[in-house]
Design a protein around this motif. Structure first.
Motif, PDB file in Angstrom:
ATOM      1  N   GLY A  43      37.332 -93.641 -92.703  1.00 37.22           N
ATOM      2  CA  GLY A  43      37.063 -94.600 -93.892  1.00 37.22           C
ATOM      3  C   GLY A  43      35.534 -94.206 -94.359  1.00 37.22           C
ATOM      4  N   GLU A  44      34.885 -94.721 -95.128  1.00 40.08           N
ATOM      5  CA  GLU A  44      33.869 -94.422 -96.055  1.00 40.08           C
ATOM      6  C   GLU A  44      32.456 -94.865 -95.169  1.00 40.08           C
ATOM      7  OE1 GLU A  44      32.265 -91.981 -98.685  1.00 40.08           O
ATOM      8  OE2 GLU A  44      34.515 -92.408 -98.471  1.00 40.08           O
ATOM      9  N   VAL A  45      32.056 -94.018 -94.382  1.00 41.43           N
ATOM     10  CA  VAL A  45      30.802 -94.177 -93.767  1.00 41.43           C
ATOM     11  C   VAL A  45      29.535 -94.272 -94.739  1.00 41.43           C
ATOM     12  CG1 VAL A  45      29.157 -93.342 -92.026  1.00 41.43           C
ATOM     13  CG2 VAL A  45      31.628 -93.137 -91.655  1.00 41.43           C
ATOM     14  N   ALA A  46      29.075 -95.518 -94.631  1.00 41.20           N
ATOM     15  CA  ALA A  46      27.685 -95.742 -95.838  1.00 41.20           C
ATOM     16  C   ALA A  46      26.527 -94.906 -95.295  1.00 41.20           C
ATOM     17  CB  ALA A  46      27.474 -96.945 -95.846  1.00 41.20           C
ATOM     18  N   GLU A  47      26.574 -94.863 -93.810  1.00 43.16           N
ATOM     19  CA  GLU A  47      24.982 -94.439 -93.401  1.00 43.16           C
ATOM     20  C   GLU A  47      25.212 -93.934 -91.712  1.00 43.16           C
ATOM     21  OE1 GLU A  47      20.548 -95.336 -94.325  1.00 43.16           O
ATOM     22  OE2 GLU A  47      21.385 -96.820 -93.138  1.00 43.16           O
ATOM     23  N   ILE A  48      24.613 -92.870 -91.572  1.00 39.88           N
ATOM     24  CA  ILE A  48      24.428 -92.435 -90.331  1.00 39.88           C
ATOM     25  C   ILE A  48      23.128 -92.612 -89.640  1.00 39.88           C
ATOM     26  CG2 ILE A  48      24.745 -90.570 -88.409  1.00 39.88           C
ATOM     27  CD1 ILE A  48      26.556 -89.256 -90.499  1.00 39.88           C
ATOM     28  N   ARG A  49      22.800 -93.383 -88.534  1.00 38.70           N
ATOM     29  CA  ARG A  49      21.584 -93.648 -88.200  1.00 38.70           C
ATOM     30  C   ARG A  49      21.718 -93.270 -86.665  1.00 38.70           C
ATOM     31  NH1 ARG A  49      18.014 -98.236 -90.285  1.00 38.70           N
ATOM     32  NH2 ARG A  49      18.645 -98.230 -92.307  1.00 38.70           N
ATOM     33  N   HIS A  50      20.396 -92.695 -86.128  1.00 42.91           N
ATOM     34  CA  HIS A  50      20.493 -91.959 -84.930  1.00 42.91           C
ATOM     35  C   HIS A  50      18.949 -92.143 -84.214  1.00 42.91           C
ATOM     36  CE1 HIS A  50      17.777 -88.676 -86.291  1.00 42.91           C
ATOM     37  NE2 HIS A  50      18.782 -88.768 -87.493  1.00 42.91           N
ATOM     38  N   THR A  85      21.671 -89.381 -93.413  1.00 40.91           N
ATOM     39  CA  THR A  85      21.386 -89.502 -92.037  1.00 40.91           C
ATOM     40  C   THR A  85      19.920 -89.973 -91.859  1.00 40.91           C
ATOM     41  OG1 THR A  85      22.618 -87.769 -91.492  1.00 40.91           O
ATOM     42  CG2 THR A  85      21.403 -88.218 -90.023  1.00 40.91           C
ATOM     43  N   ARG A  86      19.748 -91.215 -91.020  1.00 42.88           N
ATOM     44  CA  ARG A  86      18.450 -91.630 -90.847  1.00 42.88           C
ATOM     45  C   ARG A  86      18.008 -91.785 -89.434  1.00 42.88           C
ATOM     46  NH1 ARG A  86      17.199 -96.281 -94.911  1.00 42.88           N
ATOM     47  NH2 ARG A  86      16.596 -97.000 -93.035  1.00 42.88           N
ATOM     48  N   GLU A  87      16.931 -91.569 -89.032  1.00 43.01           N
ATOM     49  CA  GLU A  87      16.319 -91.812 -87.501  1.00 43.01           C
ATOM     50  C   GLU A  87      15.946 -93.366 -87.668  1.00 43.01           C
ATOM     51  OE1 GLU A  87      12.394 -90.655 -85.759  1.00 43.01           O
ATOM     52  OE2 GLU A  87      13.635 -88.756 -85.906  1.00 43.01           O
ATOM     53  N   THR A  88      16.108 -94.028 -86.441  1.00 41.87           N
ATOM     54  CA  THR A  88      15.713 -95.560 -86.175  1.00 41.87           C
ATOM     55  C   THR A  88      15.413 -95.482 -84.921  1.00 41.87           C
ATOM     56  OG1 THR A  88      16.054 -97.705 -86.510  1.00 41.87           O
ATOM     57  CG2 THR A  88      18.192 -96.226 -86.049  1.00 41.87           C
ATOM     58  N   LEU A  89      14.287 -96.182 -84.683  1.00 38.23           N
ATOM     59  CA  LEU A  89      13.727 -96.625 -83.312  1.00 38.23           C
ATOM     60  C   LEU A  89      14.422 -97.507 -82.694  1.00 38.23           C
ATOM     61  CD1 LEU A  89       9.808 -96.812 -84.172  1.00 38.23           C
ATOM     62  CD2 LEU A  89      10.967 -94.937 -83.341  1.00 38.23           C
ATOM     63  N   LEU A  90      15.319 -98.158 -83.305  1.00 46.02           N
ATOM     64  CA  LEU A  90      16.133 -99.307 -82.665  1.00 46.02           C
ATOM     65  C   LEU A  90      17.301 -98.686 -81.973  1.00 46.02           C
ATOM     66  CD1 LEU A  90      16.357-101.925 -85.504  1.00 46.02           C
ATOM     67  CD2 LEU A  90      15.235-102.205 -83.342  1.00 46.02           C
TER      68      LEU A  90
END
Length: 163
Positions: free
Chosen positions: A43-50, A73-78
């Motif tokens: 499918g269409e992945v809207a965003e990659i968070r890591h 692609t975005r880094e997230t502390l969560l």
């Protein structure tokens, strides 16, 4: 709406956990996983968070390139191992987008299990390094006491399936 949970691939041993890099074995298993999934429709992945940990960042970037995902692609502390997965669950459900999260067993297992059961002390998912799961959201829960979407586990893949 789909949620992909990808545990960072195998990493080398090291004194500082957050700085551990992927091993050759980890890279190979990630390549095999991507080769299998490339034939499927994610499918269409809207965003990659890591997670900000090196191995998660490497996993996210390599997987994105191997699959050909065009999302940011975005880094997230969560997504750090000890972050509060319930806050992340609230964000996911409010986003209403297909997301790919790359992190660690403790956080991803609790997040996925929480979405499936709404219990915060249960860990149903056991993601091995380089393993992946897909959850799909249906409609809002029908009982008035519960909040959020109703999630189902669509599939889970273990790296040893490709070796």
């Amino acid at each position: 709406m789909k949620l992909f949970l990808l545990r960072s691939a195998e990493a080398a041993q090291g004194k500082k956990d957050s700085r551990r890099k992927l091993t050759e074995n980890g890279i190979e298993s990630l390549t095999a996983l991507a080769g299998f999934l490339k034939k499927k429709d994610l499918g269409e992945v809207a965003e990659i968070r890591h997670s900000p940990f090196v191995r998660a960042t490497q996993t996210a970037k390599r997987f994105k390139k191997l699959i050909g995902i065009k999302a940011n692609t975005r880094e997230t502390l969560l997504l750090e191992p000890l972050a509060d997965f319930r806050i992340l669950a609230d964000f996911i459900e409010s986003s209403n987008e297909t997301l790919l999260l790359v992190g660690h067993q403790s956080n991803l297992a609790h997040l996925g299990s929480y979405l499936l059961t709404r219990e915060s002390d249960t860990a149903l998912l056991d993601l091995k390094p380089g393993g992946m799961a897909c959850l799909e959201a249906a409609n809002h829960r029908e009982d008035t006491c519960a909040t959020g979407l109703e999630w189902q586990l669509s599939w889970q893949i273990r790296p040893r399936m490709f070796t």
